[in-house]
Design an enzyme around this catalytic site. Structure first.
Site, PDB file in Angstrom:
ATOM      1  N   CYS B  54      19.568 -29.054  17.527  1.00 55.55           N
ATOM      2  CA  CYS B  54      18.757 -29.561  16.408  1.00 55.55           C
ATOM      3  C   CYS B  54      17.412 -28.846  16.385  1.00 55.55           C
ATOM      4  O   CYS B  54      16.669 -28.862  17.366  1.00 55.55           O
ATOM      5  CB  CYS B  54      18.554 -31.062  16.565  1.00 55.55           C
ATOM      6  SG  CYS B  54      17.316 -31.725  15.424  1.00 55.55           S
ATOM      7  N   CYS B  57      14.011 -31.051  17.223  1.00 54.91           N
ATOM      8  CA  CYS B  57      13.724 -31.704  18.500  1.00 54.91           C
ATOM      9  C   CYS B  57      12.549 -31.035  19.223  1.00 54.91           C
ATOM     10  O   CYS B  57      12.346 -29.824  19.118  1.00 54.91           O
ATOM     11  CB  CYS B  57      14.958 -31.659  19.400  1.00 54.91           C
ATOM     12  SG  CYS B  57      16.159 -32.946  18.988  1.00 54.91           S
ATOM     13  N   HIS B 136      15.428 -37.045  19.161  1.00 56.54           N
ATOM     14  CA  HIS B 136      16.488 -36.830  18.177  1.00 56.54           C
ATOM     15  C   HIS B 136      17.084 -38.132  17.654  1.00 56.54           C
ATOM     16  O   HIS B 136      17.283 -38.286  16.445  1.00 56.54           O
ATOM     17  CB  HIS B 136      17.601 -35.987  18.814  1.00 56.54           C
ATOM     18  CG  HIS B 136      18.629 -35.529  17.838  1.00 56.54           C
ATOM     19  ND1 HIS B 136      18.381 -34.529  16.924  1.00 56.54           N
ATOM     20  CD2 HIS B 136      19.899 -35.931  17.618  1.00 56.54           C
ATOM     21  CE1 HIS B 136      19.459 -34.321  16.193  1.00 56.54           C
ATOM     22  NE2 HIS B 136      20.395 -35.159  16.583  1.00 56.54           N
ATOM     23  N   HIS B 187      18.228 -35.714  12.472  1.00 53.63           N
ATOM     24  CA  HIS B 187      16.913 -35.983  13.083  1.00 53.63           C
ATOM     25  C   HIS B 187      15.967 -36.488  11.972  1.00 53.63           C
ATOM     26  O   HIS B 187      15.837 -35.852  10.928  1.00 53.63           O
ATOM     27  CB  HIS B 187      16.381 -34.686  13.706  1.00 53.63           C
ATOM     28  CG  HIS B 187      15.180 -34.892  14.580  1.00 53.63           C
ATOM     29  ND1 HIS B 187      15.121 -34.432  15.878  1.00 53.63           N
ATOM     30  CD2 HIS B 187      13.989 -35.503  14.361  1.00 53.63           C
ATOM     31  CE1 HIS B 187      13.948 -34.739  16.404  1.00 53.63           C
ATOM     32  NE2 HIS B 187      13.245 -35.398  15.496  1.00 53.63           N
ATOM     33  N   HIS B 189      13.443 -37.168   9.368  1.00 54.40           N
ATOM     34  CA  HIS B 189      12.465 -36.295   8.720  1.00 54.40           C
ATOM     35  C   HIS B 189      12.282 -36.704   7.276  1.00 54.40           C
ATOM     36  O   HIS B 189      13.128 -37.382   6.697  1.00 54.40           O
ATOM     37  CB  HIS B 189      12.924 -34.831   8.789  1.00 54.40           C
ATOM     38  CG  HIS B 189      14.145 -34.542   7.969  1.00 54.40           C
ATOM     39  ND1 HIS B 189      15.414 -34.954   8.346  1.00 54.40           N
ATOM     40  CD2 HIS B 189      14.311 -33.908   6.780  1.00 54.40           C
ATOM     41  CE1 HIS B 189      16.300 -34.572   7.442  1.00 54.40           C
ATOM     42  NE2 HIS B 189      15.662 -33.940   6.472  1.00 54.40           N
TER      43      HIS B 189
END
Lengths: 367, 367
Positions: B54, B57, B136, B187, B189
């Site tokens: 990811c 992270c 994460h 993740h 956002h």
């Protein structure tokens, strides 16, 4: 979902309601009885479609409300087997038949009335399901042109019926295919919603055509098709009767529009020949979409001009009915919902090139 | 998808473009470089979120473009570890920084210009990603109020920055959570898109407030909050600083709106105290949503008034910035896309009752 709230409300006898946001004019149908809809388990791409006890399969006619229209080439009784296409009222309708009155918004656009008081109307209207073929794991485009033609004939017959009803100003025919395009049943079907008011996108198109006529003295769709055909790159197919193209400002990747070549504003006025030819063209387009994009979720919907109604000022000048096909390769996200704009990663010229590459010949091959 | 078309076009150096449909005015961003986005594998509800590689992270700061903003409570170098919230340009932007010019549509609303010629502008703008926490498998609402406050502070700081930029007329902060809400990365956002033009929904809200002021001599949001508080049933929470309610014409089940109690049109003018209080309230709302609906996909987005721009006529009278939360229990289907209307099976009064039932106390409990 896994949530704790039971989305099935207990009191479902309440009539649905149109509500209008006093600030933006956004219209919403509040329809709590829709929460009762069963959601079928959708298979993954490689799995067979489970039939289970699908209410749309041939032989299960009693699982739906009584049919309002059907095509039975060999004849047969209402709600019996042997149909090619069958139209029934939606068991979980967004709108309900009213008591004869024709609701309309107050004159004052909501701004002068009591806030949140003048902005509701009874949810009067019709909501029907068009079952597109008797077998579960198929779709009209996997059958011959006759099956496809029957579906487009059913749309026309229902629109003709709604055109005769008092107080119905507009109707939208639409198809949800695949869970991520909003389908709750995998058996191929489309829906028709007929309303006493004109939804905003349709209203913008009708008014836009009238404005264009007044400002330019030319018909918008005639002018647009001339412009598209002279540009050429966005045209997918031009038959004797129709043009199919990827619109200049396509909201979705591989969005496609189909419009008749002749001036015709109302789909309910399409001839038998046009309906047959449209079925054949749409069948090829569905095959092309399968070939190009795999089993992608998609919607299509029909925009047609005003039905006879005191709520509508005649037919907009230069408007033509058209079908829009919107593959759903990406979900609609916060930007789209929050801004009213769309982000499309595939330019329509490129999309049209791909459509053309995968378009089967018009000879009637099934795949 | 399983299709045969490679959605990653080969020539991605073309600048994005705003295109406007000449009939309806619908604005679309054609952004072919977006097709290169990687789509992460989303886990099912009960599965742990896979971290894999990811790019959001902590420790993988070099996988994103260099940061434009970050909060590092203990200090530390740019693009190093130790951040609480980090803002970076989107690697697959819908819009790109321009050459200083401020594009604007021709005066003639498209109808008088050459069809499909005057209806494109260069896709100038900014597209950033706000990474909401370093770990994460979490989200700001699973941490303390400080983490939530840091996210809402980051939004404000970026809007302040955009407000200073020449030719930026509007910005939308939005969050996509869950694949079916449009997220391509699990993740946590959010994103910010800042543009030289004003998107249609924001424009309708701004103009609606101005019209309301002219017609009624009162401020729309002040009046609306009075009406909602006097009705009472749709209010979810009223704190010293904010009101959260389910809008009268909610498009989505459990849709919620949060608005400041004081007259404040621009979120970039929010005080430190307001930002902290908003973070704390949003954290409780996110917990309530988890509790009530499970791990449902959702969007939220911020509508804020005009940034300083020659393209915009000042701040609309009586407009207040607000956050709208839209759980995505059902997909947007053909009716919504084809009509511009929504069908909502959960009346907002009922939704508000459920929100209230699952709302945690304000004392800072984490679950």
């Amino acid at each position: 979902m896994g949530g704790k709230i039971d989305l099935k409300p207990t009191d479902d006898r309440s009539h649905p309601e149109y509500r209008r946001d006093p600030l933006t004019g956004q219209i919403v149908i509040i329809a709590r009885q829709r929460a009762h809809r069963p959601m079928s388990r959708f298979p993954s791409d490689d799995e067979d479609l489970p039939s289970g006890d699908c209410p749309f399969c041939e032989g299960r006619e009693t699982m739906t409300p009584p049919e309002v229209f059907a095509i039975r080439p060999e004849g047969g009784a209402r709600d019996s087997v042997g149909w090619q296409v069958r139209v029934v009222p939606n068991k979980y309708p967004a709108l309900m038949v009213g008591a004869g009155e024709t609701p309309s918004w107050s004159e004052h656009s909501g701004h002068l009335g009591d806030l949140l008081q003048d902005d509701a109307l009874p949810g009067v209207g019709h909501h029907e399901v068009v079952i597109e073929c008797p077998d579960h794991a198929s779709s009209y485009h996997r059958h011959g042109d006759a099956q496809a033609g029957a579906v487009f004939l059913a749309y026309r017959e229902r629109l003709r019926c709604f055109a005769r009803k008092e107080g119905i100003a507009s109707a939208i025919v639409f198809k949800n295919s695949g869970r991520s395009a909003g389908a709750s049943q995998p058996h191929a079907h489309s829906q028709i919603i007929a309303m006493p008011l004109v939804p905003p996108i349709l209203e913008r198109e009708w008014r836009g055509c009238d404005d264009y006529w007044r400002e330019n003295g030319r018909h918008y769709f005639a002018n647009l098709l001339d412009a598209e055909r002279s540009h050429g790159e966005r045209i997918v197919e031009a038959t004797d009767d129709f043009v199919a193209w990827c619109p200049y400002a396509s909201r979705f990747p591989y969005e496609l529009c189909v419009c008749p070549r002749e001036e015709q504003a109302r789909y309910d006025e399409a001839s038998d020949h046009q309906v047959e030819a449209l079925g054949a063209l749409m069948r090829r387009l569905m095959l092309a979409m399968d070939n190009a994009l795999g089993s992608v979720a998609f919607n299509y919907f029909l925009h047609t001009a005003s039905l006879d109604s005191p709520n509508v000022d005649g037919v907009p000048a230069g408007f033509r009915w058209h079908l829009e096909i919107t593959p759903r390769l990406e979900g609609l996200a916060g930007f789209e919902i929050g801004s009213g704009m769309y982000i499309n990663p595939v330019p329509p010229d490129m999309a049209a090139r791909d459509w053309r590459r995968y378009m089967p010949a018009a000879d009637g091959a099934t795949s």
